[in-house]
Enzyme design. Structure first.
Site, PDB file in Angstrom:
ATOM      1  N   LYS A 103     125.917 -26.823  50.969  1.00 44.60           N
ATOM      2  CA  LYS A 103     125.582 -26.436  49.613  1.00 44.60           C
ATOM      3  C   LYS A 103     124.927 -25.069  49.686  1.00 44.60           C
ATOM      4  O   LYS A 103     124.239 -24.748  50.656  1.00 44.60           O
ATOM      5  CB  LYS A 103     124.593 -27.496  49.100  1.00 44.60           C
ATOM      6  CG  LYS A 103     124.357 -27.527  47.635  1.00 44.60           C
ATOM      7  CD  LYS A 103     123.549 -28.788  47.260  1.00 44.60           C
ATOM      8  CE  LYS A 103     122.949 -28.660  45.888  1.00 44.60           C
ATOM      9  NZ  LYS A 103     122.197 -29.865  45.485  1.00 44.60           N
ATOM     10  N   LYS A 118     129.588 -26.930  48.126  1.00 47.16           N
ATOM     11  CA  LYS A 118     129.017 -27.122  46.801  1.00 47.16           C
ATOM     12  C   LYS A 118     128.097 -25.972  46.418  1.00 47.16           C
ATOM     13  O   LYS A 118     126.996 -25.857  46.938  1.00 47.16           O
ATOM     14  CB  LYS A 118     128.227 -28.445  46.766  1.00 47.16           C
ATOM     15  CG  LYS A 118     127.481 -28.684  45.443  1.00 47.16           C
ATOM     16  CD  LYS A 118     126.832 -30.058  45.401  1.00 47.16           C
ATOM     17  CE  LYS A 118     125.949 -30.215  44.185  1.00 47.16           C
ATOM     18  NZ  LYS A 118     125.273 -31.521  44.142  1.00 47.16           N
ATOM     19  N   ASP A 176     122.206 -35.357  48.724  1.00 47.30           N
ATOM     20  CA  ASP A 176     122.077 -33.921  48.996  1.00 47.30           C
ATOM     21  C   ASP A 176     120.788 -33.727  49.784  1.00 47.30           C
ATOM     22  O   ASP A 176     119.690 -33.825  49.236  1.00 47.30           O
ATOM     23  CB  ASP A 176     121.996 -33.125  47.691  1.00 47.30           C
ATOM     24  CG  ASP A 176     123.359 -33.028  47.012  1.00 47.30           C
ATOM     25  OD1 ASP A 176     124.271 -33.806  47.388  1.00 47.30           O
ATOM     26  OD2 ASP A 176     123.514 -32.186  46.111  1.00 47.30           O
TER      27      ASP A 176
END
Lengths: 769, 275
Positions: free
Chosen positions: B175, B211, B155
């Site tokens: 995200k 996400k 990430d």
């Protein structure tokens, strides 16, 4: 254990498909309530259930299963009379209460609804088939907000609405396709200002009856809200009951028109809210995804009753259609009592109407796209998108029914307005554009009662909504909604019916022929001759004249005998002058009215002399001229205050309330007070930006023509057109012009021809950015 | 992971053409939560599905190998075996989608998961998480080291100063936020991001994952997120390759709800194993 084994395989399957399942809302309490009535519903009158014997009854059915839920009595004239009697009795006390007491009562009713909201929403959803989510999350809270808002209005009534009094008993007619909320929009202001109400609901609609029961069970003031169920054909019966001062109707255009025709001449106030179609205008500068949600809100979420016309700018047509169709694929249709459906069913009639429209559209070459998760059984109709419908096809002219969206492209903003306004309907619309200037300009240009910007279908009790053109002339919500049920203090009770035998087919059809009427002993200088049309005096089309006599029966002079052709010319001239006059600043309009007042003042002695010849005492004649001058000045001053307001509602945005002129007004003056009546009717119409075609006093038209000499030099041509002649005939001619937005009639027979006469010489249009 | 986003020519006109009406998006966010609901076995199945989307996360300054190990076991056995059996789902190999830790804890996580005998991927936040305000050189090195330690998903905190000046970066997954901001995954923001993902797919055929992270704590929240994805992107996005929920405490609430579904009773704190 049995349950567990049944559960297990399903969970496995759902785990893979991730489908939605049923999410039923229990309607046990709705059934239990129906049981308290032994599944037999009557009317709710004077705080009690009224179940007269020997009446027909109709079944109230679950629109999806067809299961019989209850039987509902159909009212007859006696039941209507009993309800009106109860409302009249209640009025004496209710209308004289201090506003604060009424406020208290409305607040109590709001709390009562809060306490029984589950019953209300399940009953409404069960019977109407609408998605329970919409009733629960929107209608019921809005019903409470309406009561609370109007309680506040009642509280401040003595100060804020001084000089106004409640009209009296109000008859409200709600047709089948409308939710109980439409009733709330109208009864709340009526009750708040001190009126009492009799509501005629279609058979088999228990929610209004439940509301009446909740109100009745508050104990005090039974009879302020009475609900009877019966066919719309009882409307005229309700209207003709002594004591009923006003009838408010919402429903289909044709029904409204029929009611207007039946009630014409009864001296009864009638407010109409007609049609349910809406319009959405999507420009290339829009947030298209959000606009697509706007389409869903407008048609496919059980929020509104009607269908939608969707105008899409050509440059984003393909993109919008792709998104719209993808979005439609995710819509869920099902039993209204399921918490996860977007759209319920509306019964066979609505489905058949949609089906007929779609078939006809297809036969005319339109493309039809249907999608969504729709159960296959019959009561449901899928979300439907129609495109490529030729604008000239018969289908494109008729109102789009639920749950249909008819999409058509436009190229420029100008074209969008032309297409959007090119329909007799003028209910509501939304404009989608992220360009502020463009959005506002389109909003101003739309001839609609309400325009939302980048949203669709937002409602707030403080914001007045209504319609224009065929969509009606009434307002509900906000201060405008209150005035619908108020009259200036001291207004006399309505006159009994005068025109029951009036024949509309022959009214004003023939023009009595006029012949020379003896020696002309006219005054000097001779009165102006001719019709005042398009800024100048001209000869009448019929080339004949009518004699005007003075009070001694001597011939005073001849005036032109106007006819259909002259009215046509006058209406045309008025239309030509309209854009220029609307475009004038209020200041400029005020200045011109001031100049006219000054000219009238200079003409005082001549005008007074004319009036004197008609038997008016000189002192009175002078007073009439003086008063006319004052009226002109007063309205000139009021032209400056147009009443536009900016209101901030709880809608994440301001609400702009605009007052727009109606357009071209036709005015038929009374015989009495030939000058004062003429000026008093002319001045407000002009001050608010309208143009007029006017028929002056029949017995004494000359002062009006005299004033026209000044109008000719001071005001733009076509603004004021004065046609003399046979009053009934001219009225008939004017009523046949559908682009005349209002007709004010003061004449021989108490008729109110179409288009509807409006008490208010302007209407509001709302923009909600 | 889905096929990599191979990227396209940067066409800033795509971005400049985007119109977002904030109030309209807020309304949609409200509606999407109110218009869908799942009940009974649908709810149970959806919740189990939600478990498979979770990046079970611990991102605390005081993480050690012991609590990372506990987390990894919970990732492998997210729902009590007897509950799964009651639902006849015990053979579905339900685990969380990944375990998400700081770079320094990647080794611990890989070791613990190996010991548990499973192939749940280890995700690591990297590149100066959560601010991303470190040198490019150290950020790249951080990624390299995490991958060396066995992390298979990273990430990345993008350089937001570049974004704010219009210099965009591409990715396979986007995200909502780091989960460490004052406001994290909210519906309105998600709606805008999901619509961007859909537009990108329509234009290029590439599916980008999504996400949301931070603040998703209850089973009800999780269901709302699943239905949001289903409504805005469709079922094809409802798989761990394209949808993850970054969460640490969500799992225990889901387990509680499953317990209730199976037994009809609400579990006490001590009835369910901790992570």
């Amino acid at each position: 254990m049995a349950a567990a084994t049944r559960t297990a395989p399903r969970a496995r399957e759902i785990f893979t498909t991730l489908e939605y399942g049923p999410a039923p809302e229990s309607h046990a309490c709705a059934l239990a309530w129906l049981d308290t009535q032994d599944r037999h519903l009557g009317h709710y009158v004077n705080g009690k259930w009224l179940k007269p014997e020997h009446r027909n009854s109709v079944p109230c059915q679950d629109p999806i299963t067809g299961e019989n839920l209850a039987s509902c009595l159909q009212a007859q004239a006696e039941d209507v009379a009993a309800a009106v009697e109860a409302a009249r009795t209640a009025l004496e006390n209710w209308s004289t209460l201090p506003g604060a007491r009424r406020a208290q009562h409305l607040t109590r009713l709001a709390k009562m609804i809060q306490k029984h909201q589950r019953l209300l929403w399940t009953l409404e959803s069960l019977v109407t088939g609408r998605a329970v989510r919409e009733v629960r999350d929107r209608d019921v809270p809005l019903a409470q907000q309406l009561l609370q808002y109007h309680a506040v209005q009642a509280h401040t009534q003595e100060e804020a609405l001084a000089g106004w009094e409640p009209m009296g008993v109000i008859g409200l007619i709600v047709p089948p396709t409308f939710s109980f909320l439409e009733m709330m929009w109208r009864i709340c202001p009526a009750l708040a200002v001190g009126c009492t109400v009799v509501v005629l609901v279609p058979p088999a609609s228990p929610a209004p009856l439940l509301l009446a029961q909740l109100a009745g069970e508050l104990g005090s003031f039974p009879g302020i809200l009475n609900v009877i169920s019966g066919p719309t054909s009882l409307g005229p019966v309700l209207a003709s009951q002594p004591g009923v001062q006003k009838v408010a109707f919402c429903g289909a255009v044709e029904e409204g028109r029929a009611l207007r025709r039946t009630l014409a001449g009864q001296g009864l106030e009638l407010s109409l809210a007609l049609g349910a179609e809406s319009l959405l205008l999507l420009t290339e500068a829009a947030d298209v995804d959000s606009a697509v949600e706007g389409v869903v809100d407008a048609t496919w979420s059980d929020r509104s009753q009607g269908g939608l016309r969707l105008l899409i700018q050509e440059s984003v047509w393909d993109e919008t259609m792709t998104r719209l169709q993808a979005r439609m694929g995710r819509l869920r249709v099902g039993r209204g009592l399921d918490g996860a459906v977007d759209m319920g069913a509306r019964g066979a009639a609505a489905r058949d109407l949609a089906q007929r429209y779609v078939r006809e559209a297809q036969s005319q070459g339109a493309q039809v796209f249907q999608a969504g998760d729709v159960p296959s059984d019959s009561p449901f109709y899928p979300p439907t998108l129609i495109s490529d419908l030729p604008p000239a096809s018969p289908c494109a002219q008729t109102e789009v029914p639920w749950p249909l969206v008819v999409a058509s492209p436009f190229r420029t903003a100008k074209e969008a307005l032309a297409v959007a306004n090119g329909t007799p309907r003028g209910g509501s619309a939304s404009v989608w554009s992220e360009r502020l200037g463009q959005a506002l300009e389109l909003g101003y240009g739309l001839r609609m009662g309400i325009v939302w910007i980048n949203a669709h279908g937002l409602r707030d009790p403080a914001v007045p909504t209504g319609g224009c053109k065929e969509s009606g002339s009434s307002w509900h919500g906000g201060p405008d909604g209150l005035y619908e049920y108020l009259q200036p203090s001291g207004t006399p009770a309505r006159q009994p019916s005068l025109s029951e035998n009036l024949n509309y087919d022959t009214f004003g059809l023939a023009v009595p022929s006029t012949l020379p009427a003896g020696p002309e002993t006219g005054p000097s200088p001779a009165p102006p001759y001719g019709l005042f049309v398009g800024g100048r005096f001209q000869a009448p089309g019929a080339r004949s004249s009518r004699p005007i006599q003075d009070s001694h029966g001597n011939l005073h002079g001849y005036v032109a005998e106007g006819g259909a052709k002259d009215i046509r010319g006058a209406v045309e001239a008025a239309h030509q002058a309209a854009p220029g006059w609307v475009g004038q600043s209020p200041g400029a309009r005020a200045a011109l009215l001031g100049a006219l007042a000054a000219a009238l003042e200079r003409r005082e002695s001549a005008l007074a002399a004319r009036l004197e010849r008609h038997g008016v005492e000189l002192k009175v004649a002078k007073a009439e001229v003086e008063l006319s001058v004052r009226r002109l000045r007063a309205w000139g001053a009021r032209a400056q205050a147009q009443g536009h307001t900016l209101q901030v509602a709880e809608l994440r945005g301001p609400v702009l309330r605009l007052r727009e002129p109606l357009g071209v007004l036709a005015i038929v003056c009374p015989d009495e007070w030939p000058l004062l009546a003429f000026v008093s009717l002319l001045a407000p119409a002009l001050a608010h930006g309208n143009t007029v075609v006017l028929v002056p006093s029949g017995t004494c038209p000359i002062p009006a023509l005299e004033v026209c000499q000044d109008v000719a030099t001071l005001l733009p041509a076509g603004l004021v057109n004065v046609v003399t002649g046979d009053r009934d005939h001219l009225t008939r001619c004017m009523a046949l012009h559908q682009d005349v937005q209002a007709l004010w009639y003061f004449g021989s027979v108490q008729i109110s021809p179409e288009p509807t006469s409006a008490a208010n010489p302007f209407f509001a249009e709302e923009d909600w950015p | 992971m889905a096929a990599h986003n191979l990227g396209t020519e940067l066409d800033l006109s795509w971005i400049s053409k985007v119109q977002v009406n904030h109030p309209a998006v807020l309304r949609r966010a409200q509606q999407v939560q109110a218009r869908r609901t799942v009940k009974k076995e649908w709810q149970a199945a959806w919740l189990l599905k939600a478990v498979t989307f979770i990046d079970l996360t611990t991102l605390s300054g005081d993480d050690t190998s012991s609590n990372v190990q506990r987390l990894c076991y919970k990732a492998k056995y997210p729902i009590r075996e007897d509950l799964l059996k009651a639902l006849n789902m015990h053979d579905k190999d339900i685990t969380t989608a990944a375990v998400c830790v700081y770079p320094a804890r990647v080794c611990d996580a890989v070791r613990a998961l190996k010991a548990a005998g499973c192939n749940i991927p280890v995700a690591s936040v990297a590149t100066g998480f959560p601010a991303g305000q470190t040198h490019l050189k150290t950020r790249l090195e951080e990624i390299r080291l995490a991958v060396e330690d066995g992390a298979s998903e990273i990430d990345v905190v993008i350089n937001r100063s570049l974004v704010l000046t219009g210099q965009w970066e591409g990715s396979d997954f986007i995200k909502t936020s780091t989960g460490k901001e004052t406001v994290n995954a909210t519906f309105p923001v998600a709606i805008v991001m999901l619509r961007a993902i859909r537009d990108f797919f329509w234009k290029t055929g590439n599916k980008i994952g999504f996400k949301p992270a931070g603040g998703i704590r209850s089973a009800k929240d999780a269901l709302a997120w699943l239905s949001l994805i289903k409504e805005e992107l469709g079922d094809e996005w409802l798989k761990p390759e394209l949808f993850r929920i970054g969460a640490s405490t969500l799992l225990s609430d889901i387990e509680r709800q499953i317990y209730h579904h199976v037994t009809g009773r609400y579990a006490a704190y001590h009835d369910l194993p901790m992570s």
